[in-house]
Design a protein around this motif. Structure first.
Motif, PDB file in Angstrom:
ATOM      1  N   PHE A   1      -5.026  -4.997  -0.042  1.00 31.49           N
ATOM      2  CA  PHE A   1      -3.612  -5.074  -0.436  1.00 31.49           C
ATOM      3  C   PHE A   1      -3.319  -6.378  -1.172  1.00 31.49           C
ATOM      4  O   PHE A   1      -2.171  -6.733  -1.369  1.00 31.49           O
ATOM      5  CB  PHE A   1      -2.699  -4.948   0.794  1.00 31.49           C
ATOM      6  N   GLY A   2      -4.380  -7.086  -1.592  1.00 28.71           N
ATOM      7  CA  GLY A   2      -4.141  -8.403  -2.186  1.00 28.71           C
ATOM      8  C   GLY A   2      -4.311  -8.452  -3.695  1.00 28.71           C
ATOM      9  O   GLY A   2      -4.290  -9.528  -4.285  1.00 28.71           O
ATOM     10  N   THR A   3      -4.451  -7.271  -4.329  1.00 30.88           N
ATOM     11  CA  THR A   3      -4.729  -7.274  -5.770  1.00 30.88           C
ATOM     12  C   THR A   3      -3.670  -8.035  -6.556  1.00 30.88           C
ATOM     13  O   THR A   3      -3.987  -8.876  -7.402  1.00 30.88           O
ATOM     14  CB  THR A   3      -4.815  -5.821  -6.282  1.00 30.88           C
ATOM     15  N   ASP A   4      -2.406  -7.749  -6.258  1.00 23.18           N
ATOM     16  CA  ASP A   4      -1.347  -8.418  -7.008  1.00 23.18           C
ATOM     17  C   ASP A   4      -1.325  -9.917  -6.709  1.00 23.18           C
ATOM     18  O   ASP A   4      -1.132 -10.741  -7.605  1.00 23.18           O
ATOM     19  CB  ASP A   4       0.017  -7.795  -6.689  1.00 23.18           C
ATOM     20  N   PHE A   5      -1.562 -10.246  -5.436  1.00 21.17           N
ATOM     21  CA  PHE A   5      -1.592 -11.656  -5.046  1.00 21.17           C
ATOM     22  C   PHE A   5      -2.655 -12.409  -5.841  1.00 21.17           C
ATOM     23  O   PHE A   5      -2.406 -13.483  -6.392  1.00 21.17           O
ATOM     24  CB  PHE A   5      -1.874 -11.772  -3.544  1.00 21.17           C
ATOM     25  N   TYR A   6      -3.850 -11.830  -5.963  1.00 20.35           N
ATOM     26  CA  TYR A   6      -4.930 -12.524  -6.665  1.00 20.35           C
ATOM     27  C   TYR A   6      -4.795 -12.430  -8.181  1.00 20.35           C
ATOM     28  O   TYR A   6      -5.433 -13.182  -8.909  1.00 20.35           O
ATOM     29  CB  TYR A   6      -6.297 -12.009  -6.192  1.00 20.35           C
ATOM     30  N   SER A   7      -3.913 -11.510  -8.644  1.00 18.96           N
ATOM     31  CA  SER A   7      -3.723 -11.417 -10.092  1.00 18.96           C
ATOM     32  C   SER A   7      -2.999 -12.647 -10.635  1.00 18.96           C
ATOM     33  O   SER A   7      -3.015 -12.919 -11.829  1.00 18.96           O
ATOM     34  CB  SER A   7      -2.930 -10.153 -10.434  1.00 18.96           C
ATOM     35  N   TYR A   8      -2.343 -13.391  -9.744  1.00 18.63           N
ATOM     36  CA  TYR A   8      -1.660 -14.603 -10.183  1.00 18.63           C
ATOM     37  C   TYR A   8      -2.608 -15.795 -10.268  1.00 18.63           C
ATOM     38  O   TYR A   8      -2.209 -16.880 -10.656  1.00 18.63           O
ATOM     39  CB  TYR A   8      -0.518 -14.966  -9.223  1.00 18.63           C
TER      40      TYR A   8
ATOM     41  N   LEU B   1       0.810  -1.219   0.000  1.00 20.88           N
ATOM     42  CA  LEU B   1       0.000   0.000   0.000  1.00 20.88           C
ATOM     43  C   LEU B   1       0.843   1.270   0.000  1.00 20.88           C
ATOM     44  O   LEU B   1       0.524   2.226  -0.694  1.00 20.88           O
ATOM     45  CB  LEU B   1      -0.936   0.008   1.212  1.00 20.88           C
ATOM     46  N   ASN B   2       1.921   1.288   0.785  1.00 25.42           N
ATOM     47  CA  ASN B   2       2.696   2.518   0.921  1.00 25.42           C
ATOM     48  C   ASN B   2       3.897   2.578  -0.010  1.00 25.42           C
ATOM     49  O   ASN B   2       4.283   3.640  -0.463  1.00 25.42           O
ATOM     50  CB  ASN B   2       3.184   2.694   2.359  1.00 25.42           C
ATOM     51  N   LEU B   3       4.515   1.422  -0.268  1.00 21.74           N
ATOM     52  CA  LEU B   3       5.702   1.415  -1.130  1.00 21.74           C
ATOM     53  C   LEU B   3       5.345   1.021  -2.558  1.00 21.74           C
ATOM     54  O   LEU B   3       6.178   1.078  -3.445  1.00 21.74           O
ATOM     55  CB  LEU B   3       6.756   0.453  -0.569  1.00 21.74           C
ATOM     56  N   HIS B   4       4.094   0.540  -2.747  1.00 25.78           N
ATOM     57  CA  HIS B   4       3.617   0.106  -4.061  1.00 25.78           C
ATOM     58  C   HIS B   4       4.485  -0.988  -4.650  1.00 25.78           C
ATOM     59  O   HIS B   4       4.778  -0.996  -5.846  1.00 25.78           O
ATOM     60  CB  HIS B   4       3.503   1.306  -5.015  1.00 25.78           C
ATOM     61  N   TRP B   5       4.903  -1.911  -3.778  1.00 26.76           N
ATOM     62  CA  TRP B   5       5.679  -3.046  -4.273  1.00 26.76           C
ATOM     63  C   TRP B   5       4.734  -4.132  -4.741  1.00 26.76           C
ATOM     64  O   TRP B   5       3.580  -4.190  -4.331  1.00 26.76           O
ATOM     65  CB  TRP B   5       6.582  -3.598  -3.157  1.00 26.76           C
ATOM     66  N   ASN B   6       5.258  -5.031  -5.584  1.00 25.74           N
ATOM     67  CA  ASN B   6       4.424  -6.144  -6.039  1.00 25.74           C
ATOM     68  C   ASN B   6       4.392  -7.247  -4.981  1.00 25.74           C
ATOM     69  O   ASN B   6       4.945  -7.104  -3.886  1.00 25.74           O
ATOM     70  CB  ASN B   6       4.921  -6.676  -7.390  1.00 25.74           C
ATOM     71  N   MET B   7       3.749  -8.353  -5.318  1.00 20.14           N
ATOM     72  CA  MET B   7       3.581  -9.428  -4.356  1.00 20.14           C
ATOM     73  C   MET B   7       4.924  -9.942  -3.827  1.00 20.14           C
ATOM     74  O   MET B   7       5.097 -10.121  -2.621  1.00 20.14           O
ATOM     75  CB  MET B   7       2.821 -10.591  -5.009  1.00 20.14           C
TER      76      MET B   7
ATOM     77  N   LEU C   1     -16.900 -28.243  -4.484  1.00 18.83           N
ATOM     78  CA  LEU C   1     -15.830 -29.219  -4.269  1.00 18.83           C
ATOM     79  C   LEU C   1     -16.329 -30.435  -3.496  1.00 18.83           C
ATOM     80  O   LEU C   1     -15.561 -31.119  -2.825  1.00 18.83           O
ATOM     81  CB  LEU C   1     -14.670 -28.565  -3.508  1.00 18.83           C
ATOM     82  N   GLY C   2     -17.608 -30.696  -3.554  1.00 23.53           N
ATOM     83  CA  GLY C   2     -18.151 -31.849  -2.839  1.00 23.53           C
ATOM     84  C   GLY C   2     -18.581 -31.461  -1.440  1.00 23.53           C
ATOM     85  O   GLY C   2     -19.762 -31.419  -1.132  1.00 23.53           O
ATOM     86  N   ILE C   3     -17.588 -31.133  -0.604  1.00 20.49           N
ATOM     87  CA  ILE C   3     -17.914 -30.779   0.782  1.00 20.49           C
ATOM     88  C   ILE C   3     -18.348 -29.327   0.886  1.00 20.49           C
ATOM     89  O   ILE C   3     -19.307 -28.992   1.549  1.00 20.49           O
ATOM     90  CB  ILE C   3     -16.688 -31.029   1.693  1.00 20.49           C
ATOM     91  N   VAL C   4     -17.582 -28.467   0.239  1.00 22.02           N
ATOM     92  CA  VAL C   4     -17.867 -27.030   0.319  1.00 22.02           C
ATOM     93  C   VAL C   4     -17.863 -26.426  -1.070  1.00 22.02           C
ATOM     94  O   VAL C   4     -17.283 -26.982  -2.007  1.00 22.02           O
ATOM     95  CB  VAL C   4     -16.815 -26.285   1.173  1.00 22.02           C
ATOM     96  N   THR C   5     -18.501 -25.280  -1.165  1.00 19.27           N
ATOM     97  CA  THR C   5     -18.481 -24.527  -2.413  1.00 19.27           C
ATOM     98  C   THR C   5     -17.663 -23.263  -2.193  1.00 19.27           C
ATOM     99  O   THR C   5     -17.904 -22.519  -1.231  1.00 19.27           O
ATOM    100  CB  THR C   5     -19.913 -24.155  -2.838  1.00 19.27           C
ATOM    101  N   LEU C   6     -16.676 -23.062  -3.051  1.00 16.66           N
ATOM    102  CA  LEU C   6     -15.757 -21.940  -2.854  1.00 16.66           C
ATOM    103  C   LEU C   6     -15.636 -21.105  -4.111  1.00 16.66           C
ATOM    104  O   LEU C   6     -15.804 -21.603  -5.225  1.00 16.66           O
ATOM    105  CB  LEU C   6     -14.367 -22.462  -2.487  1.00 16.66           C
ATOM    106  N   SER C   7     -15.299 -19.816  -3.899  1.00 18.79           N
ATOM    107  CA  SER C   7     -15.036 -18.953  -5.048  1.00 18.79           C
ATOM    108  C   SER C   7     -13.621 -19.200  -5.536  1.00 18.79           C
ATOM    109  O   SER C   7     -12.813 -19.834  -4.862  1.00 18.79           O
ATOM    110  CB  SER C   7     -15.184 -17.485  -4.648  1.00 18.79           C
ATOM    111  N   GLU C   8     -13.309 -18.665  -6.729  1.00 16.56           N
ATOM    112  CA  GLU C   8     -11.970 -18.876  -7.286  1.00 16.56           C
ATOM    113  C   GLU C   8     -10.903 -18.261  -6.378  1.00 16.56           C
ATOM    114  O   GLU C   8      -9.809 -18.801  -6.244  1.00 16.56           O
ATOM    115  CB  GLU C   8     -11.900 -18.332  -8.723  1.00 16.56           C
ATOM    116  N   LYS C   9     -11.224 -17.136  -5.728  1.00 15.12           N
ATOM    117  CA  LYS C   9     -10.262 -16.502  -4.822  1.00 15.12           C
ATOM    118  C   LYS C   9     -10.006 -17.367  -3.597  1.00 15.12           C
ATOM    119  O   LYS C   9      -8.873 -17.525  -3.142  1.00 15.12           O
ATOM    120  CB  LYS C   9     -10.776 -15.134  -4.383  1.00 15.12           C
TER     121      LYS C   9
END
Ligand code: ADP
Ligand code: MG
Lengths: 327, 287
Positions: free
Chosen positions: A128-135, A59-65, A145-153
């Motif tokens: 602060f997770g935009t770059d993380f989820y961009s991968y 957020l402050n240094l604008h570094w990537n993941m 998934l059988g037991i639970v239903t989850l989003s792609e994230k």
């Protein structure tokens, strides 16, 4: 009561994000306590430094993941050095006291408005997770998934979290079975004996403290990346003690122990929560309100832990011969 | 009484100079409260010889060991080992320079196996460095060599049958043996043994004596604390006597044991007995 829901919620904890995050924090403690005999009662601070380090760098240094990830690790490693330099030449209890105090001080520092430019104060940090989820290679959508239903994230953060757990576990197995790990086991038992054999005990203890702290900071990063929010109130001393619970459940001087311990701990919490809530809803527990259920289950965890310490002090996987509580 | 020998340079007296000293200590003192536990004006340990350090309980022998090996800090004093200043040096560096000690209260690591205890005694194992430990090929060969050396020593100390046992499973005497064997893993130049025979099964004593003598043949200097006068007489080339922190006598064993000052300090009422024929235990029983 909806048994299907109780089952799916409980089973979902088996590969939950918090389960993985606590497993990482407890693996760090296994390095400290189980393999070296170091008493770190401030694992929440190491995890928090990972979380704040990552969020701050993004957020402050604008570094990537990758940069943010490295920054979180560096923050906790520096903290380990600061904790270790004055205490690791002294008796084991000095580190315990200093880590309790420092973790508490950091907790207040993170929450105060004084440093809000970096920490967000009591509001904390978010998004602060935009770059993380961009991968994330998984297409948008909801997956059954059988037991639970989850989003792609949700799936992506679980893959990364458990991937980290696996990598850390393998590295720790390699390390603890090496001559380096043997030296640590010697130090855990009798520092002077190991000194008399020409080993620099201080350096070994410092390496262990940094390594376990860095592993804890990975747990902290995973913890906050799942929701992309990081709040000071997460990193209370209770976080540390839950990590210790997870460690002692599984076995302090084992690698599998903290992982299974974490899964059992979170499944137990979810199971008691859902069952108690179900019972309250159908009026079977007139003396209990829904709001009280949250507290009662921790009481049950405490009871469970007491029984474990009495009947199986080495944890699920520990070796009784190697178990020792005296650090 | 002979006044010269091949070990001492000049007259034999407490603190006398040696022809070829490996360790030279000067003005080493250590007080606990008002009690001066160690007060050594000058001491030289001859290289390549077996030196016994004797003296009644509380004489300061263990404290002197602790000071010389860096496990305790003196109030005053300096000492050199092979010409290098050693005062103020950390214990692990003292060991790395080839001066390895054992402890009166045995420090076998009971949660490690016997063979792992031995491996830990070796120095310069690259696998003991954090980063190299990840890469087995960097240390597997050295570890193999170390293990072979450990097995030879275990056999010599008759511990080979216990190789895979936790050290916790050993008897007190066997732990003493293990600690001594472990100290030898680093091929020390000077090995300092604090009561190596205490608690060791008498059946093993002879082989242990032979082993200490064998050390001398390989050029290792030995300094040991012992109460058993038979052992002192049989294997030592030189005897140093401490009482109340001070060096009160030294010399070849036969001479020292007839020295009235020694008999006085050590035995009190048994002044008329020949020290060579009594062990300290029989003396204590007599008191
Ligand atoms: N850590 C200590 N604290 C206080 N006094 C000590 C300590 N260590 C040794 N002493 C005292 O120093 C003296 C010498 O002890 P020590 O070196 O153990 O003698 P020795 O090994 O010759 O039997 C004794 O009077 C002992 O009580
Ligand atoms: Mg002693």
């Amino acid at each position: 009561m909806d048994f299907a829901q109780i089952f799916s919620l409980t089973a979902g904890e088996l590969f939950g994000v918090f389960t993985a995050a606590y497993a990482l924090c407890a693996l760090g403690l296994a390095m400290h306590f189980g393999y070296t005999g170091l008493l770190n009662f401030g694992q929440a601070a190491f995890a928090a430094l990972g979380a704040y380090g990552y969020a701050f760098a993004t957020l402050n240094l604008h570094w990537n993941m990758w940069g943010s990830f490295a920054f979180g690790i560096i923050c906790s490693a520096v903290f380990a050095l600061i904790m270790g330099i004055p205490t690791l030449r002294l008796r084991a209890d000095y580190l315990a006291i200093v880590t309790i105090a420092a973790a508490q001080a950091l907790y207040y520092a993170f929450g105060t408005s004084q440093f809000a430019w970096a920490t967000g104060g009591s509001n904390g940090l978010s998004q602060f997770g935009t770059d993380f989820y961009s991968y994330n290679p998984i297409p948008e959508g909801r997956y059954d998934l059988g037991i639970v239903t989850l989003s792609e994230k949700e799936i992506w953060v679980r893959i990364v979290a458990w991937g980290l757990v696996a990598i850390v576990a393998v590295l720790l197995v390699v390390l603890t079975r090496s001559p380096w790990g043997r030296t640590l086991k010697g130090i855990r038992e009798d520092e002077d004996a190991v000194r008399s054999l020409g080993k620099n005990v201080f350096v070994y203890k410092m390496q262990s403290l940094v390594l376990g702290g860095v592993i804890g900071s990975l747990g902290g990063m995973i913890f906050v990346l799942s929701s992309q929010t990081n709040q000071a109130s997460t990193w209370v001393s209770n976080f540390t003690f839950m990590t210790w619970t997870v460690l002692l459940l599984g076995g302090a001087a084992t690698i599998l122990g903290p992982i299974v311990g974490s899964a059992v701990f979170f499944m137990f919490l979810m199971l008691t929560q859902t069952v108690l809530e179900g019972l309250v809803n159908i009026g079977a527990l007139p003396f209990l309100s829904i709001a009280q259920v949250g507290q009662i289950r921790y009481l049950l965890v405490g009871l469970f832990l007491m029984l474990l310490v009495i009947f199986r002090p080495q944890g699920f996987f520990g070796n009784k011969k190697e178990m020792q509580f005296n650090g | 009484m002979a006044n010269t020998s091949d070990i001492a340079k000049g007259a034999i007296e407490p603190g006398c100079a040696k022809v070829d000293p490996i360790l030279i200590a000067d003005n080493v003192t250590r007080s606990f409260g008002g009690n001066k536990a160690v007060d050594v004006a000058h001491l030289e340990i001859p290289r390549g010889k077996i030196t016994a350090l004797i003296g009644p309980n509380g004489a300061g022998k263990t404290t002197l060991f602790n000071l010389l090996t860096g496990f305790d800090k003196p109030n005053t004093g300096t000492w050199t080992f092979e010409g290098k200043q050693l005062a103020g040096i950390a214990p692990h560096r003292v060991a790395r320079w080839g001066m390895v000690r054992t402890f009166q209260l045995t420090k076998a690591l009971s949660l490690l196996t016997v063979i792992d205890n031995m491996r830990l005694g070796a120095q310069d194992n690259p696998g003991e460095s954090f980063f190299k430990s990840f890469v087995r090929p960097l240390w597997a060969k050295k570890e193999q060599e170390i293990t072979e050396r450990a097995d030879v020593l275990l056999k010599r100390f008759k511990l080979d049958a216990k190789r895979e046992d936790y050290a916790a499973a050993l008897s007190g005497g066997q732990r003493k043996l293990l600690e001594m064997a472990r100290a030898l893993m680093s091929d020390p130049k000077l090995v300092m043994l604090d009561e190596p025979m205490a608690g060791v099964n008498p059946a093993l004593t002879q082989s242990l004596l032979d082993h200490i003598k064998g050390l001398k043949e390989t050029g290792t200097t030995v300094l040991f604390v012992e109460h058993d006068m038979h052992m002192v007489r049989h294997i030592s080339d030189w005897v140093v006597v401490m009482a109340e922190g001070k060096i009160v006598a030294e010399g070849p064993p036969d001479v020292v044991m007839k020295n009235p000052a020694v008999i006085d300090a050590y035995l009190g009422a048994h002044a008329n007995d020949d020290l060579g024929t009594v062990s300290i235990d029989t003396v204590k029983e007599g008191n």
